[in-house]
Design a protein around this motif. Structure first.
Motif, PDB file in Angstrom:
ATOM      1  N   GLU A  26      35.936  31.438  46.370  1.00 34.51           N
ATOM      2  CA  GLU A  26      34.437  31.936  46.517  1.00 34.51           C
ATOM      3  C   GLU A  26      33.808  31.565  45.282  1.00 34.51           C
ATOM      4  OE1 GLU A  26      34.804  35.906  49.388  1.00 34.51           O
ATOM      5  OE2 GLU A  26      35.086  36.099  47.308  1.00 34.51           O
ATOM      6  N   MET A  76      46.180  36.209  47.337  1.00 34.70           N
ATOM      7  CA  MET A  76      44.626  35.782  46.769  1.00 34.70           C
ATOM      8  C   MET A  76      44.340  36.296  45.437  1.00 34.70           C
ATOM      9  SD  MET A  76      42.392  35.947  50.070  1.00 34.70           S
ATOM     10  CE  MET A  76      42.497  34.939  51.557  1.00 34.70           C
ATOM     11  N   LEU A 110      45.847  40.044  44.704  1.00 33.90           N
ATOM     12  CA  LEU A 110      45.754  40.930  45.760  1.00 33.90           C
ATOM     13  C   LEU A 110      47.168  40.613  46.530  1.00 33.90           C
ATOM     14  CD1 LEU A 110      42.207  40.115  46.888  1.00 33.90           C
ATOM     15  CD2 LEU A 110      43.028  41.851  45.756  1.00 33.90           C
ATOM     16  N   LYS A 139      36.840  36.251  44.806  1.00 38.96           N
ATOM     17  CA  LYS A 139      38.047  35.684  45.111  1.00 38.96           C
ATOM     18  C   LYS A 139      37.961  34.263  44.371  1.00 38.96           C
ATOM     19  CE  LYS A 139      39.546  38.127  49.128  1.00 38.96           C
ATOM     20  NZ  LYS A 139      38.369  39.047  49.180  1.00 38.96           N
ATOM     21  N   THR A 166      48.223  39.986  49.471  1.00 32.89           N
ATOM     22  CA  THR A 166      48.033  39.366  51.065  1.00 32.89           C
ATOM     23  C   THR A 166      48.759  38.101  51.097  1.00 32.89           C
ATOM     24  OG1 THR A 166      46.340  37.976  49.807  1.00 32.89           O
ATOM     25  CG2 THR A 166      45.676  40.140  50.814  1.00 32.89           C
ATOM     26  N   LYS A 171      32.801  41.335  42.522  1.00 30.03           N
ATOM     27  CA  LYS A 171      34.032  40.854  42.333  1.00 30.03           C
ATOM     28  C   LYS A 171      33.743  39.606  43.328  1.00 30.03           C
ATOM     29  CE  LYS A 171      36.252  45.000  42.840  1.00 30.03           C
ATOM     30  NZ  LYS A 171      37.434  45.963  43.376  1.00 30.03           N
ATOM     31  N   ARG A 210      41.663  39.751  36.265  1.00 28.28           N
ATOM     32  CA  ARG A 210      42.048  38.982  37.272  1.00 28.28           C
ATOM     33  C   ARG A 210      42.879  40.122  37.895  1.00 28.28           C
ATOM     34  NH1 ARG A 210      47.124  36.080  37.970  1.00 28.28           N
ATOM     35  NH2 ARG A 210      46.884  34.273  38.944  1.00 28.28           N
ATOM     36  N   GLU A 268      41.367  37.744  42.660  1.00 27.72           N
ATOM     37  CA  GLU A 268      40.065  38.140  42.634  1.00 27.72           C
ATOM     38  C   GLU A 268      39.717  38.465  41.182  1.00 27.72           C
ATOM     39  OE1 GLU A 268      38.367  41.088  45.670  1.00 27.72           O
ATOM     40  OE2 GLU A 268      39.093  42.392  44.280  1.00 27.72           O
ATOM     41  N   TYR A 269      38.603  38.252  40.767  1.00 23.88           N
ATOM     42  CA  TYR A 269      38.019  38.314  39.527  1.00 23.88           C
ATOM     43  C   TYR A 269      36.798  39.129  39.315  1.00 23.88           C
ATOM     44  CZ  TYR A 269      41.030  34.346  38.118  1.00 23.88           C
ATOM     45  OH  TYR A 269      42.200  33.650  37.925  1.00 23.88           O
TER      46      TYR A 269
END
Length: 122
Positions: free
Chosen positions: A51, A87, A81, A48, A83, A46, A78, A89-90
């Motif tokens: 990234e 964010m 998060l 983000k 946060t 995974k 997908r 994440e994939y």
């Protein structure tokens, strides 16, 4: 007399038509400059959004478009998060593994093609 070798393995006109449709379906899902690159990067786990953008060297706008198409086709999930800031994440889905043989074959062909082109320049 029709050429029976004009498509991959089918012999009839109808089988050739269906083979072309299958190839077009494949290209619709993984075609373009980025999808297979993104899949190969996400095979490491995974990431983000930022990234993934940095790793691939792709603009956020294009990455967003590509990831939406890949999500529609069941290749990535997908996760938003909890946060601050938010964010995303994939990660690859198990279904994306069905492309492994295609990716390996393209990798092998690409290596041979690169060697052929380098050899021609020498």
């Amino acid at each position: 007399m029709p050429n029976k070798n004009r498509c991959l393995t089918p012999a009839t006109d109808e089988e050739c038509r269906r083979a072309r449709l299958s190839l077009q379906d494949t290209l619709d899902v993984v075609g373009g400059k980025w999808k297979l690159v993104l899949i190969s990067i996400l095979r490491g786990g995974k990431l983000k959004f930022r990234e993934l953008s940095r790793e691939a060297g792709i603009s956020p706008r294009i990455l967003s478009k590509e990831l939406k198409e890949m999500e529609i086709n069941g290749l990535v999930t997908r996760t938003v998060l909890d946060t601050r800031p938010i964010m995303v994440e994939y990660e690859l889905t198990p279904y994306s593994n069905t492309l492994s043989e295609v990716i390996i074959a393209m990798h092998e062909w690409g290596k041979k093609h690169r060697q052929k082109m380098i050899g021609q320049k020498s």
